[in-house]
Design a protein around this motif. Sequence first.
Motif, PDB file in Angstrom:
ATOM      1  N   ALA B   3      51.279  41.329 -10.756  1.00 29.21           N
ATOM      2  CA  ALA B   3      51.467  42.225  -9.350  1.00 29.21           C
ATOM      3  C   ALA B   3      51.843  43.503  -9.596  1.00 29.21           C
ATOM      4  O   ALA B   3      52.038  44.043 -10.866  1.00 29.21           O
ATOM      5  CB  ALA B   3      52.956  41.960  -8.779  1.00 29.21           C
ATOM      6  N   ALA B   4      51.446  44.568  -8.773  1.00 25.95           N
ATOM      7  CA  ALA B   4      51.952  45.804  -8.663  1.00 25.95           C
ATOM      8  C   ALA B   4      51.041  47.058  -8.801  1.00 25.95           C
ATOM      9  O   ALA B   4      51.352  47.629  -9.994  1.00 25.95           O
ATOM     10  CB  ALA B   4      53.175  45.916  -9.132  1.00 25.95           C
ATOM     11  N   VAL B   5      50.390  47.397  -8.282  1.00 20.77           N
ATOM     12  CA  VAL B   5      49.485  48.365  -8.194  1.00 20.77           C
ATOM     13  C   VAL B   5      50.278  49.624  -7.793  1.00 20.77           C
ATOM     14  O   VAL B   5      51.415  49.717  -7.394  1.00 20.77           O
ATOM     15  CB  VAL B   5      48.418  48.437  -7.288  1.00 20.77           C
ATOM     16  N   VAL B   6      49.823  50.922  -7.764  1.00 22.70           N
ATOM     17  CA  VAL B   6      50.026  51.963  -7.010  1.00 22.70           C
ATOM     18  C   VAL B   6      51.427  52.936  -7.273  1.00 22.70           C
ATOM     19  O   VAL B   6      51.329  54.077  -7.171  1.00 22.70           O
ATOM     20  CB  VAL B   6      50.316  51.668  -5.618  1.00 22.70           C
ATOM     21  N   LEU B   7      52.170  52.529  -8.195  1.00 17.08           N
ATOM     22  CA  LEU B   7      53.323  53.239  -8.549  1.00 17.08           C
ATOM     23  C   LEU B   7      53.221  53.663 -10.076  1.00 17.08           C
ATOM     24  O   LEU B   7      52.955  52.719 -10.955  1.00 17.08           O
ATOM     25  CB  LEU B   7      54.471  52.796  -8.115  1.00 17.08           C
ATOM     26  N   TRP B  14      51.006  45.628 -14.157  1.00 16.55           N
ATOM     27  CA  TRP B  14      49.812  45.055 -14.644  1.00 16.55           C
ATOM     28  C   TRP B  14      49.923  44.821 -16.099  1.00 16.55           C
ATOM     29  O   TRP B  14      48.589  44.776 -16.770  1.00 16.55           O
ATOM     30  CB  TRP B  14      48.678  46.206 -14.472  1.00 16.55           C
ATOM     31  N   ASN B 192      42.362  47.914 -15.252  1.00  9.62           N
ATOM     32  CA  ASN B 192      41.931  47.187 -13.969  1.00  9.62           C
ATOM     33  C   ASN B 192      41.061  48.388 -13.164  1.00  9.62           C
ATOM     34  O   ASN B 192      41.366  49.349 -12.822  1.00  9.62           O
ATOM     35  CB  ASN B 192      43.124  46.996 -13.050  1.00  9.62           C
ATOM     36  N   ALA B 205      41.532  51.215   0.230  1.00 11.61           N
ATOM     37  CA  ALA B 205      42.326  50.162  -0.390  1.00 11.61           C
ATOM     38  C   ALA B 205      43.702  50.964  -0.602  1.00 11.61           C
ATOM     39  O   ALA B 205      44.548  50.184  -0.572  1.00 11.61           O
ATOM     40  CB  ALA B 205      41.748  49.702  -1.546  1.00 11.61           C
ATOM     41  N   CYS B 208      45.528  51.824   2.256  1.00  9.14           N
ATOM     42  CA  CYS B 208      46.312  50.584   2.973  1.00  9.14           C
ATOM     43  C   CYS B 208      47.491  49.971   2.250  1.00  9.14           C
ATOM     44  O   CYS B 208      48.509  49.605   2.907  1.00  9.14           O
ATOM     45  CB  CYS B 208      45.168  49.589   3.158  1.00  9.14           C
ATOM     46  N   ASN B 209      47.268  50.024   0.891  1.00 11.46           N
ATOM     47  CA  ASN B 209      48.367  49.247   0.276  1.00 11.46           C
ATOM     48  C   ASN B 209      49.616  50.129   0.284  1.00 11.46           C
ATOM     49  O   ASN B 209      50.668  49.571   0.624  1.00 11.46           O
ATOM     50  CB  ASN B 209      47.916  49.213  -1.405  1.00 11.46           C
ATOM     51  N   ASN B 210      49.415  51.510   0.203  1.00 15.39           N
ATOM     52  CA  ASN B 210      50.816  52.444   0.345  1.00 15.39           C
ATOM     53  C   ASN B 210      51.316  52.280   1.624  1.00 15.39           C
ATOM     54  O   ASN B 210      52.455  52.592   1.659  1.00 15.39           O
ATOM     55  CB  ASN B 210      50.192  53.698  -0.245  1.00 15.39           C
ATOM     56  N   MET B 211      50.586  52.107   2.624  1.00  9.96           N
ATOM     57  CA  MET B 211      51.073  52.295   3.932  1.00  9.96           C
ATOM     58  C   MET B 211      52.024  50.917   4.081  1.00  9.96           C
ATOM     59  O   MET B 211      52.965  50.872   4.472  1.00  9.96           O
ATOM     60  CB  MET B 211      49.966  52.331   5.076  1.00  9.96           C
ATOM     61  N   LEU B 212      51.404  49.678   3.700  1.00  8.69           N
ATOM     62  CA  LEU B 212      52.338  48.506   3.749  1.00  8.69           C
ATOM     63  C   LEU B 212      53.594  48.783   2.849  1.00  8.69           C
ATOM     64  O   LEU B 212      54.466  48.175   3.266  1.00  8.69           O
ATOM     65  CB  LEU B 212      51.201  47.315   3.385  1.00  8.69           C
ATOM     66  N   LEU B 213      53.114  49.188   1.712  1.00  9.11           N
ATOM     67  CA  LEU B 213      54.381  49.355   1.015  1.00  9.11           C
ATOM     68  C   LEU B 213      55.537  50.196   1.379  1.00  9.11           C
ATOM     69  O   LEU B 213      56.835  49.936   1.327  1.00  9.11           O
ATOM     70  CB  LEU B 213      53.777  50.107  -0.314  1.00  9.11           C
TER      71      LEU B 213
END
Lengths: 333, 333, 333, 333
Positions: B3-7, B14, B192, B205, B208-213
């Motif tokens: 799990a877990a991208v973006v931060l 990862w 990745n 992408a 979108c991910n950060n908005m849902l986050l």
Amino acid sequence: MAAAVVLGGPAGWWRWHRRVRAASAAMVCSRAMASKTPVGFIGLGNMGNPMAKNLIKHGYPVIAYDVFPEACKEFQDLGAQVTDSPADVAERADRIITMLPSSPNAIEVYTGANGILKKVKKGSLLIDSSTIDPSVSKELAKAVEKMGAVFMDAPVSGGVGAARAGNLTFMVGGVEQEFDAAKELLICMGSNVVYCGEVGTGQAAKICNNMLLAISMIGTAETMNLGIRLGLDPKLLAKILNMSSGRCWSSDTYNPVPGVMEGVPSANNYQGGFGTTLMAKDLGLAQISATNTKTPVPLGSQAHQIYRMMCAKGYALKDFSAVFQFLREEESL
Amino acid sequence: MAAAVVLGGPAGWWRWHRRVRAASAAMVCSRAMASKTPVGFIGLGNMGNPMAKNLIKHGYPVIAYDVFPEACKEFQDLGAQVTDSPADVAERADRIITMLPSSPNAIEVYTGANGILKKVKKGSLLIDSSTIDPSVSKELAKAVEKMGAVFMDAPVSGGVGAARAGNLTFMVGGVEQEFDAAKELLICMGSNVVYCGEVGTGQAAKICNNMLLAISMIGTAETMNLGIRLGLDPKLLAKILNMSSGRCWSSDTYNPVPGVMEGVPSANNYQGGFGTTLMAKDLGLAQISATNTKTPVPLGSQAHQIYRMMCAKGYALKDFSAVFQFLREEESL
Amino acid sequence: MAAAVVLGGPAGWWRWHRRVRAASAAMVCSRAMASKTPVGFIGLGNMGNPMAKNLIKHGYPVIAYDVFPEACKEFQDLGAQVTDSPADVAERADRIITMLPSSPNAIEVYTGANGILKKVKKGSLLIDSSTIDPSVSKELAKAVEKMGAVFMDAPVSGGVGAARAGNLTFMVGGVEQEFDAAKELLICMGSNVVYCGEVGTGQAAKICNNMLLAISMIGTAETMNLGIRLGLDPKLLAKILNMSSGRCWSSDTYNPVPGVMEGVPSANNYQGGFGTTLMAKDLGLAQISATNTKTPVPLGSQAHQIYRMMCAKGYALKDFSAVFQFLREEESL
Amino acid sequence: MAAAVVLGGPAGWWRWHRRVRAASAAMVCSRAMASKTPVGFIGLGNMGNPMAKNLIKHGYPVIAYDVFPEACKEFQDLGAQVTDSPADVAERADRIITMLPSSPNAIEVYTGANGILKKVKKGSLLIDSSTIDPSVSKELAKAVEKMGAVFMDAPVSGGVGAARAGNLTFMVGGVEQEFDAAKELLICMGSNVVYCGEVGTGQAAKICNNMLLAISMIGTAETMNLGIRLGLDPKLLAKILNMSSGRCWSSDTYNPVPGVMEGVPSANNYQGGFGTTLMAKDLGLAQISATNTKTPVPLGSQAHQIYRMMCAKGYALKDFSAVFQFLREEESL
């Protein structure tokens, strides 16, 4: 990792938990068989009906009452004793389970003219499985305590399917030393019985979970919709979210976009599952609790409004994941 | 479970992916070693600096440019060739990576008076790893294509820590047949590399991910706060949510309530992690994309406003999970 | 143009109405002088105190009660009869006015162990000027009716200043044929007495007005803030709005931006006026009413959350127009 | 009291202002008659067509261009000179008015391959009456200034009806010393020309007003709906709000509830007036401006989302007061 309370959807929630608990639950129930005293059950609707039947299956004599006499007939045939009022139930049983649609009904059944409290015996254990305002649970508990009896709130997760299958989850609030006594009964109707703390915390846990569920479901729906409009393939976007920090139960287990997952309401025109109108009701309870405790819940409050608007626009009976459909319908221009 | 991208937080996101990919990545890079042609790198800030260094470590000669000359000095010592403008970089390298703070910077670097496009060679591969408005990415792609070159957007997840460790995640948009060529370079800086679709979908992408986050983080914060005020123990509530349908990355991996988890910013006074001001920026991009595509994003838009208010109230530099603190502070009355 | 209920600010609201009504009001009161029977008054707090005094000034003998005995002393000196309980008041007076802080207080005073209903006389007129949930007003009305008495809800607008000056506005719900009898008393404490419909509609009118007020105040604050950041002079922007379709009471009579108007709380560091915590309370009532009637109120609900957040951030005692300050404070970055 | 910009509804807005200005406007125009040089007009759509005609009526020779050649034919018959491109217009006229649907169109017309700037003469006055992002206006102004010409933004209020009647309102941003020159032309098409400040402030004033309008319209709709559900008569509720602090243009001049007022779209099934899709567009501009200036606009942003959802649900062409209908439709259950 297994998961998922609160909805009675097609998936077998809590399967893992259920298997683990199966043995001990069976033991508890069979051990108790020998000396089973009657259990009162008030409220034989969609949920109460299968729950009471599971009590009977586990060998408990049931003393039944429902405001609609026809709801009781079936139970007469099953050998249950049917009574004329909650007070009558309280006269004949010292353990009572109530399963009612809303706070006012619960208040009436407990404190009304022919309510439980008119004839409750000292030491009785009263378990309310209705989903209601936790502050009402607390008031009922006080009134019950004054009569020398014990009150616990034990709202359920899992819907009608789980009620039939006997694998509901109960979230229980009340005095800790009475928890085992409550669990003895609840485990006959559910696969998971969680102690949450003092009276009202069972309700609190349920409405907290459902509020976060509603927020992340709407969030997932609008995120998927935005991604699709920006050119992303919905399956790919779901995959990216689910391996990233946007991941949530609504994205990885109950995705609201048709075509992304199978076996969920979005794959079946949003039929089945957890109705929008029920979600709106639970969000209303969350809202009232937040107002009463002066807690800011900006997104929970907005989620409430969105499900309320959906009810006003014809989505009341669809699964709550239909918010995707609500948000995306094409513009008329 | 992965799990877990973006931060770029303290956790080793990862990690699993990284381990699995380590072998093949190494192979790709070493195979390429023999014939390595120079790679341009424009934008040597907090993120670009360690990214460019990882390219050098993998044997790529780097042609560097930054608007602040002092940012380049370090690279001269590392053997990189430093130039006077993006145009100069384009003259000397036919693969260029750009890493810039915002849309206007990207527009300037590509289309400005001394921009890449003034001297870009036919067939060049231009990869923009900035996080910008996807519609700007699309415009840049068009301008690049007119010059006979190729543009891909490849924003990253993972922050400065992941940039240093070389385990960023790249979300890549652009012509599919060029993806392998881009991946050859990107895999030297990340663990990745995900192909998302046509130009702009990498940006899509990510936002979108950060908005849902953001939505699920605020939702988790207000739900935990409500539960606590209703008498629930925070650890118990988190446990209940995480085995239920309210579960999300913000509740089970990055819980915003101090004392619930270790090794996350909420355990460290909301220091480190992903700053509120950066989350506000990404939500602004989501908002602009939603406005441009006429997509309703009711909670995403509210999340944007809440992070914007937090910036106005002194939370700009705290981790974005500090929204729990923002919502709960005691009343003055 | 006349205008403006609901706040007890520095401006002389309703001045025009007051002048016009002065004559007739005086007449009504003096005509009634001759035969004045005692009036009960329960709740002698910030608002009740000056209201009861105005009744006395108009020649009504007052039978007083407050849960805090010290609140009654002053009235003893003024010749009022002080009692030990609401029940005692009901025994001695057949017209009673109640002015209480919240729904639970009102329930206790009417239906508690020593409540009004224990000794209320048939035909009595009970007027509740508290601001409470309209559904509670309806329940109280039913209980009162069962005893053969009459209940009316009559919440006020105007705050402490207007209570002292005797120019409150009363919004009255209840049986229409009793309205004149209620007005005879209320006009001694207010300058405007509006009949709104059946029981509960007085409360409904008040919370509806205050909900729209909160929405347009926040809207004005964020609009002015946006305009200023876009380079507009605040006074000019206010002028443009006020001659355009954005015009509202918050923009033209109670502008929240310091320097735009004089004699309003924004000109005085947001002191005086209508406190944020009181607005949050009224919005909570609106929210509960909306939830109970399943009415979507998306902006009302968001306004509630914003005032709730302001309370959590130290604005509880400032005037509710301080939302401008809450939204605009400079970023720390 | 007079009032009301921004909508081209059935009411005769600004009637009072118009009468007062009639004399001086006529004077300005006739004085100018003698020496009238040609004026360029680009964009002859629903709004531009009647505006350009009013210029002709006031004696100005018009040099016309529209991207759709058929839009120009009518003007040829009226004696206007029709050209092949914006550049051609710039070659023949040193005062040009542009009236375009969106930011990208404006950018193309000014800076495109055959744009105004290709042939603009030094000292020319370029007035853009499109409603666009103020930051785009500022960029255009810079580009125009580089060519030695002057740019002003002058968006209009009033819709097609007002455009025909020549009583639009212009909100003008730009260098103050050029304001009189701009007003000489604009007053031929409008009855009110307001100077707002530097370039971009005309746009800012317009989107600020419309944002506050949208907020108070939705607020009025949900408040009226709540009041009705709580038992209040809609006309009485409107009356109470309008003499109280909830008063706003949407409640007292353009009430969204059918049956409350005559001569407004709610009395005519929400036909005519200001379309929901246009309001959504203006709120999108407000949102982008707020995002770019990092200004929190919590209700403005929510209003944008609600109008966006309405567009997705078939309300795009109805008047924006139809939000009352959107919120109240009966539940399916």
